[in-house]
Motif scaffolding. Sequence first.
Motif, mmCIF file in Angstrom:
data_model
loop_
_atom_site.group_PDB
_atom_site.id
_atom_site.type_symbol
_atom_site.label_atom_id
_atom_site.label_comp_id
_atom_site.label_asym_id
_atom_site.label_seq_id
_atom_site.Cartn_x
_atom_site.Cartn_y
_atom_site.Cartn_z
ATOM 1 N N SER A 10 0.846 -1.199 0.000
ATOM 2 C CA SER A 10 0.000 0.000 0.000
ATOM 3 C C SER A 10 0.879 1.247 0.000
ATOM 4 O O SER A 10 1.966 1.254 0.580
ATOM 5 C CB SER A 10 -0.890 0.006 1.243
ATOM 6 N N ALA A 63 -14.223 5.160 5.361
ATOM 7 C CA ALA A 63 -13.166 4.561 4.543
ATOM 8 C C ALA A 63 -13.214 3.047 4.645
ATOM 9 O O ALA A 63 -12.685 2.351 3.802
ATOM 10 C CB ALA A 63 -11.801 5.082 4.996
ATOM 11 N N GLU A 64 -13.837 2.539 5.697
ATOM 12 C CA GLU A 64 -13.956 1.095 5.891
ATOM 13 C C GLU A 64 -15.190 0.570 5.166
ATOM 14 O O GLU A 64 -15.842 -0.363 5.617
ATOM 15 C CB GLU A 64 -14.046 0.772 7.392
ATOM 16 N N HIS A 100 -13.158 9.883 2.275
ATOM 17 C CA HIS A 100 -12.461 8.667 2.661
ATOM 18 C C HIS A 100 -11.946 8.008 1.396
ATOM 19 O O HIS A 100 -12.642 7.947 0.381
ATOM 20 C CB HIS A 100 -13.399 7.746 3.439
ATOM 21 N N ARG A 102 -9.435 4.891 -0.586
ATOM 22 C CA ARG A 102 -8.620 3.693 -0.690
ATOM 23 C C ARG A 102 -7.719 3.941 -1.875
ATOM 24 O O ARG A 102 -8.190 4.092 -3.000
ATOM 25 C CB ARG A 102 -9.465 2.456 -0.927
ATOM 26 N N TYR A 104 -4.553 2.643 -4.204
ATOM 27 C CA TYR A 104 -3.866 1.422 -4.605
ATOM 28 C C TYR A 104 -2.737 1.750 -5.573
ATOM 29 O O TYR A 104 -2.911 2.588 -6.466
ATOM 30 C CB TYR A 104 -4.812 0.478 -5.357
ATOM 31 N N TYR A 114 -2.251 -3.776 -2.315
ATOM 32 C CA TYR A 114 -2.900 -3.567 -1.025
ATOM 33 C C TYR A 114 -3.289 -2.094 -0.894
ATOM 34 O O TYR A 114 -2.545 -1.219 -1.308
ATOM 35 C CB TYR A 114 -1.961 -3.975 0.112
ATOM 36 N N PRO A 115 -4.445 -1.785 -0.297
ATOM 37 C CA PRO A 115 -4.889 -0.386 -0.241
ATOM 38 C C PRO A 115 -4.354 0.378 0.957
ATOM 39 O O PRO A 115 -4.129 -0.183 2.040
ATOM 40 C CB PRO A 115 -6.410 -0.518 -0.122
ATOM 41 N N ILE A 117 -5.889 2.891 3.301
ATOM 42 C CA ILE A 117 -7.225 3.331 3.682
ATOM 43 C C ILE A 117 -7.071 4.526 4.598
ATOM 44 O O ILE A 117 -6.444 4.428 5.650
ATOM 45 C CB ILE A 117 -8.011 2.198 4.387
#
Length: 120
Positions: A10, A63-64, A100, A102, A104, A114-115, A117
């Motif tokens: 990430s 963000a989740e 928010h 993500r 990559y 993988y992000p 976040i």
Amino acid sequence: PMGVGLEPFSPVDARVDRTAPDHVISCKRRTRLSTRLVGPLAISAPLGEASESYEADIFIGSAEATAGTPVLRTLTSSNGSFTYTSADRTTDGTGSAVVHLRIYQLSATVGRGYPLITSV
């Protein structure tokens, strides 16, 4: 699973510059290759991919976000710097609110890594 070891790490250190009408979001890459941490060139993270490219998914609320949460917009970049224009923010309904993300790094072999976040 096949290809897990090929996924880019990430990105890190996401920041946003809100001094202009268009917000500029930036991040730094990480790498699986040997990295220089000291010296006259400072930190030098070699690319480790065929080309440098990134995607950032923008959400509002969290963000989740789960699979059912809609992505408002996906920004692309070839250098880790994204421009989220004021027109796009108006269309998305985010204005100057916290968004928010993500983020990559992309691999030519396996796609998104993988992000990172985060909220900016």
